[in-house]
Design a protein around this motif. Structure first.
Motif: not given
Length: 362
Positions: A99, A103, A262-263
């Motif tokens: 990410w 992102k 995660d994320y």
């Protein structure tokens, strides 16, 4: 030499709409943009009356990896592959394992300005047999990936796409015409999962898989990240494996990979090895010849066996090849069964190391 134009590189696969907006036709989102707007991927943008790719030549980093890390177990095993990505993504997966790259929104996250010919030279200099477009999805930096693929092919280097397969038909045909191998991330086998956790649609990915199998010579393998309680049920795994066996054939390798929190999904546990082993057994019962486990230490699940006689042909411990028992022509020496893939007379010797590559300041 390709001119590295950064944020002003002309994009392809778009058209003007009657209402004055411009529609991006690279992926099934078909983002419709007014002047100055960016698509959901954030890197494809409208500038005046045209579309531009804002990350052409801009990388988030380069590293020579084991090719098994992509993961590809049946394409030049044991070799090193020069891997890189840019920033952004056209899916919104809440469990994204990369990410910080996919992102990213700030241009300073892209810290190296590198042209396609530079990448091809670096692949040669590092002894890499291939270049991987990875870390984030190469679909969204299609122009940069294709130009780099052309430079690599001219230098005798293979091209590998690591992608979620979320790409529109015309862009898909152009993109994969320049790829030699791919790993497609089949995130789950329900539309609900894709809609709720990824912001996409399952059918578009299945169409990419069928296209690769039936309309190209691209070698490809599939990875499914198993998330506890989300896509790891027996019925869904059986349906996924049956679809692969029926629509793509039993020789397409399928990797079941372990999730770690995660994320936006940090409240779930790691995927246990028992889940991966169960998924592998379900897929093998469905008739798939090559099923692997990943992101865990599981030599049995990471090794390649002959579908004819069961002999272990390629042993793997993480990304290290521990056994090589293939004939030079890619057949089993015990029963003569041909093993699907792209093999050479002997494996590469890259091993499990990761070596960062620097090109200087961007």
């Amino acid at each position: 030499m390709t001119d590295v134009q950064g944020s002003h590189f002309p994009a392809r696969h778009w058209h003007a709409l009657k209402d004055g907006r411009i529609q991006c036709d690279v992926c099934p989102r078909y983002c419709k943009l007014n002047d100055g707007q960016r698509g959901l991927c954030f890197v494809r943008a409208r500038m005046g009356q045209t579309m531009v790719l804002t990350t052409y030549g801009r990388s988030s980093g380069f590293c020579v990896d084991p090719i098994e890390k992509k993961p590809l177990n049946h394409f030049l095993p044991g070799s090193g592959i020069l891997s890189f990505g840019t920033a952004g993504c056209n899916l919104t997966c809440k469990f994204c394992q990369n990410w910080d790259i996919s992102k990213a929104r700030e241009i300073d996250r892209l810290n190296q300005l590198v042209g396609p010919e530079d990448i091809a030279r670096a692949a040669l200099q590092t002894g890499s047999r291939a270049v991987a477009f990875t870390y984030n999805d190469p679909v969204i930096f299609l122009e940069y990936a294709i130009d780099t693929a052309k430079a690599c092919r001219a230098a005798g280097i293979k091209n590998v796409a690591v992608s979620a397969g979320y790409i529109a038909p015309d862009a898909r045909a152009e993109f994969y015409a320049h790829m030699d191998a791919a790993n497609i991330d089949l995130k789950a086998f329900t539309e609900e999962f894709y809609h709720t956790l990824c912001g996409g649609h399952l059918d578009a990915v299945l169409e990419t898989l069928k296209y690769l199998k039936h309309e190209t010579d691209v070698w490809f393998e599939i990875t499914t990240l198993l998330i506890p309680g989300q896509n790891d049920g027996d019925d869904e795994l059986a349906a996924l494996a049956a679809w692969v066996a029926t629509e793509l054939g039993p020789d397409v390798p399928l990797h079941f990979s372990a999730f770690h929190p995660d994320y936006k999904m940090t409240d779930l546990p790691d995927t246990p090895l028992s889940t991966l082993a169960r998924a592998r057994e379900i897929a093998r019962r469905a008739g798939l010849h090559y099923v692997y486990t990943g992101n865990v230490h599981d030599e049995a699940g990471g090794s390649t066996y002959c579908p004819g006689c069961g002999t272990k042909l390629i042993g793997r411990d993480w990304y290290q090849i521990t056994r090589w028992h293939l004939r030079p022509d890619g057949t089993c020496p015990d029963c003569g069964t041909a093993i699907a893939g792209h093999f050479e007379a002997s494996p590469g010797t890259w091993g499990r190391k990761r070596v960062p590559v620097r090109f200087g300041s961007g």
